[in-house]
Design an enzyme around this catalytic site. Sequence first.
Site, PDB file in Angstrom:
ATOM      1  N   ASP A  64       0.813  -1.219   0.000  1.00  0.00           N
ATOM      2  CA  ASP A  64       0.000   0.000   0.000  1.00  0.00           C
ATOM      3  C   ASP A  64       0.846   1.268   0.000  1.00  0.00           C
ATOM      4  O   ASP A  64       0.302   2.374   0.021  1.00  0.00           O
ATOM      5  CB  ASP A  64      -0.977   0.005   1.184  1.00  0.00           C
ATOM      6  CG  ASP A  64      -0.310  -0.171   2.540  1.00  0.00           C
ATOM      7  OD1 ASP A  64       0.778  -0.769   2.592  1.00  0.00           O
ATOM      8  OD2 ASP A  64      -0.890   0.278   3.551  1.00  0.00           O
ATOM      9  N   HIS A 140       8.405  -0.290  12.483  1.00  0.00           N
ATOM     10  CA  HIS A 140       7.301  -0.991  11.842  1.00  0.00           C
ATOM     11  C   HIS A 140       7.638  -2.476  11.793  1.00  0.00           C
ATOM     12  O   HIS A 140       8.629  -2.917  12.373  1.00  0.00           O
ATOM     13  CB  HIS A 140       7.071  -0.408  10.440  1.00  0.00           C
ATOM     14  CG  HIS A 140       5.791  -0.824   9.802  1.00  0.00           C
ATOM     15  ND1 HIS A 140       4.615  -0.957  10.496  1.00  0.00           N
ATOM     16  CD2 HIS A 140       5.495  -1.156   8.510  1.00  0.00           C
ATOM     17  CE1 HIS A 140       3.654  -1.335   9.668  1.00  0.00           C
ATOM     18  NE2 HIS A 140       4.169  -1.471   8.462  1.00  0.00           N
ATOM     19  N   ASP A 210       3.558   4.572   9.026  1.00  0.00           N
ATOM     20  CA  ASP A 210       3.666   3.188   9.476  1.00  0.00           C
ATOM     21  C   ASP A 210       4.720   3.002  10.567  1.00  0.00           C
ATOM     22  O   ASP A 210       5.848   2.571  10.309  1.00  0.00           O
ATOM     23  CB  ASP A 210       3.957   2.273   8.290  1.00  0.00           C
ATOM     24  CG  ASP A 210       2.731   2.101   7.405  1.00  0.00           C
ATOM     25  OD1 ASP A 210       1.999   3.093   7.228  1.00  0.00           O
ATOM     26  OD2 ASP A 210       2.518   0.996   6.900  1.00  0.00           O
ATOM     27  N   HIS A 268      -3.403   7.563   7.202  1.00  0.00           N
ATOM     28  CA  HIS A 268      -3.223   6.117   7.231  1.00  0.00           C
ATOM     29  C   HIS A 268      -4.274   5.444   8.109  1.00  0.00           C
ATOM     30  O   HIS A 268      -3.995   4.543   8.898  1.00  0.00           O
ATOM     31  CB  HIS A 268      -1.807   5.736   7.695  1.00  0.00           C
ATOM     32  CG  HIS A 268      -1.393   4.353   7.285  1.00  0.00           C
ATOM     33  ND1 HIS A 268      -1.552   3.258   8.101  1.00  0.00           N
ATOM     34  CD2 HIS A 268      -0.842   3.884   6.140  1.00  0.00           C
ATOM     35  CE1 HIS A 268      -1.105   2.183   7.480  1.00  0.00           C
ATOM     36  NE2 HIS A 268      -0.668   2.541   6.287  1.00  0.00           N
TER      37      HIS A 268
END
Length: 301
Positions: A64, A140, A210, A268
């Site tokens: 993504d 992440h 992220d 997000h």
Amino acid sequence: MKVTILGCYSATPRTFTNPTSQVLEINNHIFLIDCGEGTQVELRRNKVKFSRINHIFISHLHGDHFFGLVGLVSTFRMLNRENPLHIYGPKGIKEAITLQLKLSNSWTDYPLHFHELTNTDSELVFEDDKVIVKTIPLQHRIYCNGFLFQEKLGDRKLLISKVVNYDIDKAYYKSIKKGKDVVLPDGSVIPNTELTDDPAPAKSYAFCSDTRYDEDKISLLNDVTVLYHESTFLESHKHLCQRTGHSTAIEAATIAKKANAKNLILGHYSTRYGNIEHFREEASTVFENVVIGDDGKVFEF
């Protein structure tokens, strides 16, 4: 400084929402940050000139955030691009993109340069006479970087009324704006501070996508003009953050407050939520200058 949100939802594209991608316009540069599916469609929708995109920054190799990249690279070729394109991203991005170009026999006719990143500390990845770009290491599930874009201070502002009073030749104007004092024919010196004002404060933009809540990056974000920080979950789903490597809106706001950021953009969002306004409401309990990022929104600072 202008930020155009092309997409700011997590996971998969949907009918009316797009995965992460945005355009930063700063000091006559146009930088593309992340490139989820549908990015080139949104570039057209938002009337961003493809020819002005020379640098693309990819945070990490989850789909993504970069599945739209090979399509954009190929479109540049079909548009007869000649300018070099520089792509900054994690090690592996060159293999991922060039393999697709190879198998589809779609090699670019323009220079394509990959700058693969492996450092877990912040590093300088781009610099010219106007802007510098540094990585922001993020926490992440896989190797991931945010990016800090900083203007360099411009020239000092010439006070024409003062300069004219001293009958200073125009040939000296450039050096005066660079901070030089002026020596008159009689040998007397006019301090630069009498002829100029300070330049406009340099702006900065931090992209933090992220990441778990991580105070280690705060030192890199101190006094940033605008912070974009992922806010995948509301507090009701905070228990999912550690496992998935994401943050809540309140955690994003806490980072902004502790870094003394001037503005915070949220994004997000998990697609499980029907109303993203709740993200702003929760973040606002911690940090005042917070806005909701959404596809197609444009912010100017």
